[in-house]
Design a protein around this motif. Structure first.
Motif, PDB file in Angstrom:
ATOM      1  N   ALA A 168      14.974  -3.288  -1.782  1.00 23.76           N
ATOM      2  CA  ALA A 168      14.163  -2.388  -1.048  1.00 23.76           C
ATOM      3  C   ALA A 168      12.984  -3.338  -0.150  1.00 23.76           C
ATOM      4  CB  ALA A 168      13.274  -1.492  -1.731  1.00 23.76           C
ATOM      5  N   THR A 174      13.310   7.147  -1.089  1.00 25.47           N
ATOM      6  CA  THR A 174      14.302   7.921  -0.320  1.00 25.47           C
ATOM      7  C   THR A 174      15.182   7.207   0.495  1.00 25.47           C
ATOM      8  OG1 THR A 174      12.850   7.690   1.510  1.00 25.47           O
ATOM      9  CG2 THR A 174      12.412   9.242   0.156  1.00 25.47           C
ATOM     10  N   ASN A 175      15.137   5.675   0.295  1.00 24.43           N
ATOM     11  CA  ASN A 175      16.179   4.866   0.861  1.00 24.43           C
ATOM     12  C   ASN A 175      16.025   4.794   2.540  1.00 24.43           C
ATOM     13  OD1 ASN A 175      17.873   2.822   0.461  1.00 24.43           O
ATOM     14  ND2 ASN A 175      19.500   4.024   1.028  1.00 24.43           N
ATOM     15  N   ARG A 176      14.955   5.446   3.135  1.00 24.35           N
ATOM     16  CA  ARG A 176      14.791   5.699   4.597  1.00 24.35           C
ATOM     17  C   ARG A 176      14.215   4.379   5.019  1.00 24.35           C
ATOM     18  NH1 ARG A 176      10.786   6.163   7.347  1.00 24.35           N
ATOM     19  NH2 ARG A 176       8.939   7.270   6.877  1.00 24.35           N
ATOM     20  N   GLN A 177      14.430   4.025   6.299  1.00 23.57           N
ATOM     21  CA  GLN A 177      13.728   2.811   6.737  1.00 23.57           C
ATOM     22  C   GLN A 177      12.230   2.827   6.876  1.00 23.57           C
ATOM     23  OE1 GLN A 177      15.935   0.177   7.794  1.00 23.57           O
ATOM     24  NE2 GLN A 177      14.248  -1.101   7.849  1.00 23.57           N
ATOM     25  N   LEU A 178      11.519   2.148   6.514  1.00 25.56           N
ATOM     26  CA  LEU A 178      10.108   2.130   6.718  1.00 25.56           C
ATOM     27  C   LEU A 178       9.504   1.965   7.881  1.00 25.56           C
ATOM     28  CD1 LEU A 178       9.284   0.161   3.201  1.00 25.56           C
ATOM     29  CD2 LEU A 178       9.135   2.714   3.608  1.00 25.56           C
ATOM     30  N   THR A 229      15.322  -5.131   2.671  1.00 30.60           N
ATOM     31  CA  THR A 229      15.537  -4.321   3.673  1.00 30.60           C
ATOM     32  C   THR A 229      14.681  -3.632   4.377  1.00 30.60           C
ATOM     33  OG1 THR A 229      16.475  -2.441   2.073  1.00 30.60           O
ATOM     34  CG2 THR A 229      17.913  -4.340   2.782  1.00 30.60           C
ATOM     35  N   ARG A 230      13.522  -3.487   3.750  1.00 27.76           N
ATOM     36  CA  ARG A 230      12.384  -2.469   4.134  1.00 27.76           C
ATOM     37  C   ARG A 230      12.866  -1.040   4.357  1.00 27.76           C
ATOM     38  NH1 ARG A 230       8.789  -2.065   7.659  1.00 27.76           N
ATOM     39  NH2 ARG A 230       7.224  -1.949   6.174  1.00 27.76           N
ATOM     40  N   ARG A 231      13.228  -0.712   3.089  1.00 28.24           N
ATOM     41  CA  ARG A 231      13.678   0.862   2.746  1.00 28.24           C
ATOM     42  C   ARG A 231      12.853   1.256   1.690  1.00 28.24           C
ATOM     43  NH1 ARG A 231      17.716   2.947   5.532  1.00 28.24           N
ATOM     44  NH2 ARG A 231      19.056   1.496   6.709  1.00 28.24           N
ATOM     45  N   CYS A 232      12.511   2.817   1.814  1.00 34.24           N
ATOM     46  CA  CYS A 232      11.739   3.367   0.866  1.00 34.24           C
ATOM     47  C   CYS A 232      12.323   3.244  -0.480  1.00 34.24           C
ATOM     48  CB  CYS A 232      11.374   4.754   1.095  1.00 34.24           C
ATOM     49  SG  CYS A 232      10.397   5.802  -0.009  1.00 34.24           S
ATOM     50  N   SER A 254       7.239   5.081   1.450  1.00 34.78           N
ATOM     51  CA  SER A 254       7.059   5.734   2.785  1.00 34.78           C
ATOM     52  C   SER A 254       6.017   6.627   2.747  1.00 34.78           C
ATOM     53  CB  SER A 254       8.216   6.435   3.420  1.00 34.78           C
ATOM     54  OG  SER A 254       8.545   7.530   2.363  1.00 34.78           O
TER      55      SER A 254
END
Length: 258
Positions: free
Chosen positions: A10, A19-23, A13-16, A31
């Protein structure tokens, strides 16, 4: 179940984490949409609980990436955001930040206290040095669980009991570090041959202190204690500065203005 691998992925890749969404810019590991309270400074109990789970995975994550500045910055930003959001409690976040990022946390490098070895709440899972094997277990007791115990200074012969407080200087804060100092002095005097400790130098870290609060500290203790203030930088990191220098300057100004 949050794993070290998931945390590192995480951060990279800078993902939450939830939620796995892009930060977005200014978001770290989690996020705003998933954790609105943390980003508005009013975190819910569930948000704090999840943040604590993340925080406790950070040591193992950092141990796997000793040279990864981007990932470290992501973790630093996450902890700094939590510190700002939980000023009324949860000192664990600032304890973790300063333990993991001690060397990177100084506004002025000339003020930095160099530590050769340090221990979080006195815990040492893999005692390898003479200090960790012989003296550290004696320093940790039910009456003296210091936030950070460290060895450093000239020839690594200075013992630093480091107490970290959210908020201001008060009687409880300086009374607590005074008690830790006295305990450490007693142990070092009795078992000094084990590790040859030459000095015990107490450190108290807080957000700020007023002159009236500083006046309440015993004079002899003022001369030996390090007072450090922590600040949040525009870049979203925590920085340390010499609080005693600030307080002594204010005391001189007060004297000249009267």
């Amino acid at each position: 179940m949050l794993s070290t691998e998931l945390l590192l992925n995480a951060a990279q890749t800078r993902r939450c984490l939830r939620t796995n969404r892009q930060l977005d810019e200014g978001e770290y590991l989690i996020s705003r949409s998933a954790f609105p309270g943390i980003y508005t400074g009013q975190p819910s109990a569930d948000e704090i609980e999840y943040a604590l789970i993340i925080s406790r995975q950070i040591p193992s994550a950092l141990a796997e990436i000793p040279s990864a500045p981007d990932i470290k910055d992501e973790i630093r930003g996450f902890l700094a955001k939590l510190i700002s959001a939980t000023k009324s409690g949860r000192e664990e976040f600032i304890h973790r930040y300063l333990f993991e990022f001690w060397d990177e946390s100084w506004g002025d490098a000339t003020e930095r206290i160099s530590l050769a070895e340090k221990y979080y709440h006195g815990k040492c899972d893999n005692a390898q040095t003479p200090f960790a094997q012989r003296l550290l277990p004696r320093l940790v007791s039910s009456e003296a669980v210091v936030d950070i115990i460290a060895l450093g200074g000239p020839h690594n012969r200075t013992l630093f009991p480091i107490e970290i407080k959210l908020g201001y200087l008060d009687d409880r804060g300086h009374g607590q570090i005074l008690r830790y100092y006295q305990h450490a002095r007693s142990i070092c005097d009795r078992f000094n041959r084990d590790c040859d400790i030459r000095h015990v130098s107490p450190v108290l870290i807080l957000s700020s202190a007023t002159l009236s609060q500083w006046d309440a500290v015993p004079q002899y203790f003022k001369e030996i204690i390090h007072i450090l203030f922590y600040r949040t930088t525009p870049a979203g990191h925590i920085t340390l500065l010499d609080g005693k220098k600030v307080l002594n300057s204010q005391a001189r100004d007060r004297l000249f203005n009267h």
